[in-house]
Design a protein around this motif. Structure first.
Motif, PDB file in Angstrom:
ATOM      1  N   GLY A 174       0.804  -1.211   0.000  1.00 26.17           N
ATOM      2  CA  GLY A 174       0.000   0.000   0.000  1.00 26.17           C
ATOM      3  C   GLY A 174       0.838   1.263   0.000  1.00 26.17           C
ATOM      4  N   ASP A 175       0.157   2.397   0.200  1.00 24.53           N
ATOM      5  CA  ASP A 175       0.810   3.691   0.184  1.00 24.53           C
ATOM      6  C   ASP A 175       1.227   4.098   1.588  1.00 24.53           C
ATOM      7  N   ARG A 176       2.150   5.055   1.633  1.00 21.15           N
ATOM      8  CA  ARG A 176       2.623   5.636   2.884  1.00 21.15           C
ATOM      9  C   ARG A 176       1.899   6.968   3.104  1.00 21.15           C
ATOM     10  N   PRO A 177       2.107   7.590   4.271  1.00 24.95           N
ATOM     11  CA  PRO A 177       1.518   8.915   4.484  1.00 24.95           C
ATOM     12  C   PRO A 177       1.940   9.890   3.385  1.00 24.95           C
ATOM     13  N   ASP A 178       1.062  10.838   3.082  1.00 31.39           N
ATOM     14  CA  ASP A 178       1.308  11.768   1.981  1.00 31.39           C
ATOM     15  C   ASP A 178       2.643  12.486   2.118  1.00 31.39           C
TER      16      ASP A 178
END
Length: 312
Positions: free
Chosen positions: A74-78
């Motif tokens: 998944g993605d990391r914090p912006d």
């Protein structure tokens, strides 16, 4: 972590695997670590910590600049994503053959490669001071901060590396922007732009229904329930119109003597222009595939050799 990377003479390269367990949806946030990673993006970055005992404590800045690679689902914090070179990976297909990784075989090979890279880096260190490489068109702001040193290194390597580095820069930055809709607010703006299409105005009830129908969006299960008109108004209120007024729902006539709350495209257009990714950007999958074509797994291009005098 900050004590590990604060020693300038023994600063490590940090390899942070399974980072989704730290910043994923089931993690506790770990804001201290996120602040450290964000600060460590620049050579001047520090974190402040109290040191000492009892009443004799003092505030001490710890330098946290270090090379960092993270891997996870998944993605990391912006704030971390915007400081990163993002390489999206896919699981190996059944028809793809990959040489098994064996530590006692490949670790010596990796160490030898590391020594060659270190020797070459020492040989070009002086010529990389105060270098301002020419960046590809459209690469600015934080992507420019991220890619500038990498392109400078590619220019020092010479050969085909300057062109390949700039091509990879454009493709990966484009891919990250196409895939990343930023914060939840920017995701909302982008989805509303798609829902409006060419419509001049739409009722809140219709917008809420259309938002909840988006399969890959969070609106059907926002904080455990579908997004409400109140939540929609609150989130859009963080943005302003072209006249610098907060975006608010307005009365829209639905009949001779009736009206309902809704939004006008003209109120949202300035926010769409400023925050949403351009519609013409190619998908992250296509862009990453192009980069994979540039850098095939079997690539055996030689590294530039360091002068013998520069060997450690």
């Amino acid at each position: 972590m900050f004590r590990t990377v604060s020693d300038a003479d023994a600063r490590p390269t940090v390899l942070f695997d399974e980072i989704d367990t730290v910043f994923g949806p089931k993690a506790a946030g770990n804001e201290d670590l996120r602040g450290l990673i964000n600060s460590g993006h620049r050579r001047s970055g520090v974190v402040l910590r109290c040191v000492g005992d009892g009443g004799s404590q003092t505030v001490q800045p710890f330098p946290v600049y270090a090379a960092l690679a993270m891997g996870g689902l998944g993605d990391r914090p912006d704030t971390i994503m915007s400081r990163s070179v993002i390489i999206r990976m896919r699981r190996r297909a059944p028809n793809e053959d990959v040489e098994p990784c064996r530590e006692r075989v490949h670790k010596p090979q990796g160490n030898a490669l590391r020594e060659r890279l270190a020797a070459w880096a020492d040989s070009v260190r002086d010529q990389l001071h105060d270098v301002w490489p020419e960046l590809p068109e459209g690469i600015s702001d934080r992507p420019a901060d991220v890619w500038e040193p990498l392109i400078a290194v590619a220019d020092a390597a010479g050969g085909h590396w300057p062109e390949r580095a700039r091509t990879a820069c454009v493709q990966l930055v484009t891919a990250s922007k196409a895939n990343d809709k930023g914060s939840v607010g920017i995701r909302l703006l982008t989805d509303l732009r798609d829902i409006f299409g060419g419509a001049e105005r739409m009722l809140s009830a219709e917008l809420l229904s259309r938002l909840a129908e988006l399969d890959d969006a969070p609106w059907a299960d926002l904080d455990g329930r579908p997004i409400t008109a109140r939540a929609l108004a609150r989130m859009l209120g963080d943005y302003v119109t072209a006249d610098n007024d907060p975006i608010k729902p307005r009365n829209i006539k639905t009949g001779p003597k009736s009206s309902a709350k809704g939004y006008y495209a003209s109120d949202l257009s300035d926010a769409w222009l400023r925050y949403c990714p351009p519609r013409s950007e190619e998908s992250a999958t296509a862009a990453t595939a192009q980069v994979r074509a540039l850098f095939p797994v079997a690539d055996t291009d030689p590294l530039p050799d360091a002068p013998a005098a520069a060997a450690p």
